[in-house]
Design an enzyme around this catalytic site. Structure first.
Site, PDB file in Angstrom:
ATOM      1  N   GLU A 157      10.456  -4.611   4.763  1.00 43.85           N
ATOM      2  CA  GLU A 157      10.564  -5.999   4.327  1.00 43.85           C
ATOM      3  C   GLU A 157      10.260  -6.129   2.837  1.00 43.85           C
ATOM      4  O   GLU A 157      10.989  -6.774   2.081  1.00 43.85           O
ATOM      5  CB  GLU A 157       9.574  -6.892   5.101  1.00 43.85           C
ATOM      6  N   LYS A 201       7.929  -0.694  13.063  1.00 37.25           N
ATOM      7  CA  LYS A 201       8.554  -0.323  11.783  1.00 37.25           C
ATOM      8  C   LYS A 201       9.614   0.755  12.039  1.00 37.25           C
ATOM      9  O   LYS A 201      10.700   0.739  11.486  1.00 37.25           O
ATOM     10  CB  LYS A 201       7.503   0.215  10.804  1.00 37.25           C
ATOM     11  N   HIS A 234      -5.397 -34.138  17.106  1.00 40.50           N
ATOM     12  CA  HIS A 234      -4.324 -35.006  17.598  1.00 40.50           C
ATOM     13  C   HIS A 234      -3.224 -34.189  18.245  1.00 40.50           C
ATOM     14  O   HIS A 234      -2.105 -34.652  18.392  1.00 40.50           O
ATOM     15  CB  HIS A 234      -3.788 -35.853  16.440  1.00 40.50           C
ATOM     16  N   GLU A 264      -5.148  -7.398  14.885  1.00 36.90           N
ATOM     17  CA  GLU A 264      -4.620  -6.079  14.525  1.00 36.90           C
ATOM     18  C   GLU A 264      -5.767  -5.066  14.562  1.00 36.90           C
ATOM     19  O   GLU A 264      -5.554  -3.887  14.803  1.00 36.90           O
ATOM     20  CB  GLU A 264      -3.984  -6.112  13.136  1.00 36.90           C
ATOM     21  N   GLY A 308      -4.982  -2.363   5.144  1.00 31.47           N
ATOM     22  CA  GLY A 308      -4.170  -3.499   4.700  1.00 31.47           C
ATOM     23  C   GLY A 308      -4.858  -4.835   4.935  1.00 31.47           C
ATOM     24  O   GLY A 308      -4.962  -5.669   4.038  1.00 31.47           O
ATOM     25  N   ARG A 309      -5.358  -5.048   6.158  1.00 30.53           N
ATOM     26  CA  ARG A 309      -5.946  -6.358   6.484  1.00 30.53           C
ATOM     27  C   ARG A 309      -7.350  -6.509   5.914  1.00 30.53           C
ATOM     28  O   ARG A 309      -7.984  -7.542   6.118  1.00 30.53           O
ATOM     29  CB  ARG A 309      -5.938  -6.572   7.993  1.00 30.53           C
ATOM     30  N   LYS A 342       0.847  -1.201   0.000  1.00 33.82           N
ATOM     31  CA  LYS A 342       0.000   0.000   0.000  1.00 33.82           C
ATOM     32  C   LYS A 342       0.883   1.254   0.000  1.00 33.82           C
ATOM     33  O   LYS A 342       0.708   2.162  -0.792  1.00 33.82           O
ATOM     34  CB  LYS A 342      -0.898  -0.045   1.233  1.00 33.82           C
TER      35      LYS A 342
END
Ligand code: G6Q
Length: 546
Positions: free
Chosen positions: A215, A507, A387, A356, A270-271, A209
């Site tokens: 990163e 960040k 399990h 978030e 973003g999410r 965005k």
């Protein structure tokens, strides 16, 4: 009508507290015994999703009080404000309009007086034209070879949605294309994702965005160098890189032709962006028609959320039940357990969406909250989880409400597999709710000393979500269901689910330490004693390996 009372002083909240004290000891065995039709009654079906919420520790009165709480907190008005394009992300002064991303072409939604729907569809059309060319083998790499591998480079909201959607809809994907996702700044992620790819046949989608995320930009620069090393010409970049961003200036600076960019807007968080241009890799994988079906699924759930009364509203019910356990029973987590291998990344996706969004402790008025906000969401696909960690859900000391998700039809029908899979959904929800009494265990001939170990208290709540089949539309409905459940919770907690200042701090701090690590002389470190010592130790250890 919304009042300005703090949440815990609202009449509905206080009524729920009193009701909790009165009903907390009620057992699901009793509730079912007293109401033989409870399993038919406490259900809700909409847009092709069936929710059985009868195995929750609630009565009709609980539900009535939770709906009262939603009303007192002004949930209806908050929903209207979001769909209207009001700037409900107050700390960033932005509208929150992921619902506009899936609105039909003839809808109208305004931000600052301008209708955003024509732009949304112009971007979708541009994505569709690109995806169609690529899928048809008409978008060629620099050397004239067909693109066979697509690598999405992005992180957080620019990665989790695309990965989850690709995995979820793999059975609808073009199998002659390879899809990879690089997110971590750990070089291993890039190295492993590209080790068997041919640069001449690889397209990178740099999804960011802001186009400034450390990163993503690091991975994008590495991708660029990887491409140039093999293809040897700057001109190649235009054929092997496209960008998805809101920041055309940074995209151009990076060297990607803005003709090869698809955009979105600051009103897409973003999410909440997997159905925006951030979904380009998804569209390439499943094709524009399936992507449209995915959006239609989202939209169907949006309309249901916007219009259905709260007692018959899937996202509102899910959100209110979460509040019931989180704020009154003190449950700290929610387990999301999809019984579908294709949904293996769904819990990871939901972790960002939920935590978030609602991992906040400041109200919209700037006060510190005096109640619990977002629970921890976690989970794994069934039956694998059975399990491993289900033991704790069944017999541990913690109360963990569970969402089971399953489908009636298999995408890979193989013998009895699907019935076996789904039998486990029903059996687990049943066992959690009803447990096994000491008398039942004894009646099986269990020696007395073993009886306490084999006794299951039960009364462990769960929801079961059942759909016909995992299709693109169904995935859209499921994601929108949780988006709006998160919205419901945030509205009641009176927090801003759409900012993420906690992410911003991390960040910023990392940016400060990078040059300190790179420096070859001992820099004058000005952190706390622990951080300074760790940085020095890292530098020493790193240098011994050189
Ligand atoms: C999501 C967050 C965060 C964001 C990433 C990537 O809601 O804001 O996860 O998506 O930090 O940001 P960019 O897309 O700007 O690279």
């Amino acid at each position: 009508m919304a009042t300005t009372l703090p949440l815990t002083q609202r009449p509905a909240w206080q009524a729920l507290e009193a009701h909790y004290r009165k009903t907390k000891g009620l057992h699901l065995r009793t509730l079912f015994a007293e109401d033989p039709r409870r399993g038919e009654r406490l259900t809700c079906e909409a847009v092709g999703l069936y929710l059985d919420y009868s195995k929750n520790r609630i009565t009709d009165e609980t539900l009535r009080l939770l709906v009262n709480l939603a009303n007192e907190c002004g949930l209806a008005e908050r929903i209207a404000a979001m769909f209207r394009g009001d700037k409900i992300n107050v700390t960033e002064n932005r509208a929150v309009l992921h619902v506009a991303l899936r609105a039909p072409r003839d809808a109208h939604i305004y931000v600052d007086g301008a209708d955003v729907i024509p732009e949304v569809h112009a971007v979708l059309d541009k994505m569709a034209a690109f995806a169609t060319r690529l899928r048809a083998g008409e978008w060629l790499g620099y050397t004239g070879r067909r693109i066979r591998s697509v690598v999405n480079v992005g992180i957080g909201g620019s990665d989790l949605g695309p990965v989850m959607a690709y995995e979820a809809l793999k059975s609808y994907s073009a199998r002659d294309l390879t899809f990879r996702f690089v997110s971590n700044v750990d070089g291993t992620d890039f190295a492993e994702a590209t080790r068997d790819l041919d640069p001449a046949e690889t397209l990178f989608i740099v999804s960011s965005k802001t186009f400034t995320t450390q990163e993503t930009m690091t991975n994008a620069r590495t991708a660029r160098a990887w491409c140039l090393r093999a293809l040897g010409d700057e001109q190649a970049i235009a054929r092997h890189f496209v960008a998805v961003s809101t920041n055309a200036v940074e995209v151009a600076k990076f060297g990607i032709d803005t003709a090869n960019m698809v955009g979105f807007w600051d009103w897409v968080g973003g999410r909440y962006s997997m159905d925006s241009a951030i979904g380009l890799s998804t569209m390439i994988a499943i094709g524009p028609d399936n992507f449209r079906a995915l959006l239609d699924g989202f939209h169907a759930m949006d309309e249901h959320f916007r219009t259905a009364p709260f007692e018959r509203n899937l996202p509102a019910l899910l959100g209110l039940l979460t509040i019931w356990y989180n704020c009154f029973f003190g449950a700290q987590t929610v387990a999301v357990l999809p019984y579908d291998q294709y949904l293996k990344r769904f819990p990871a996706y939901l972790q960002q969406l939920t935590m978030e969004s609602n991992g906040k402790s400041t109200t919209l008025d700037g006060a510190v909250v005096t109640y619990q906000t977002s629970p921890v969401y976690w989970g794994e696909p069934g039956t694998n989880g059975q399990h491993s960690f289900y033991q704790l859900i069944h017999q541990g000391t913690k109360l963990i409400p569970c969402d089971f998700i399953g489908f009636a039809q298999a995408l890979n029908p193989l013998g009895q597999h699907h019935d076996l899979l789904m039998s486990n959904v029903f059996a687990q929800a049943e066992a959690l709710a009803f447990g096994k009494t000491a008398e039942q265990v004894r009646a099986e001939g269990t020696p007395e000393w073993l009886v306490p170990h084999r006794t299951f208290e039960g009364n462990r709540p769960s929801n079961v979500l059942l759909g016909e089949r995992l299709t693109p539309a169904m995935l859209g409905k499921l994601v929108a269901l949780y988006e709006h459940s998160v919205f419901t919770q945030g509205a009641i907690w009176n927090i801003d689910p759409f900012d993420q200042w906690g992410v911003e701090l991390g960040k910023m701090l990392a940016r400060r330490i990078v040059p300190e690590l790179a420096s070859t002389d001992q820099p004058d470190l000005k952190h706390d004693n622990s951080t300074n010592t760790l940085i020095r130790r890292y530098r020493t250890l790193r240098n011994t390996g050189r």
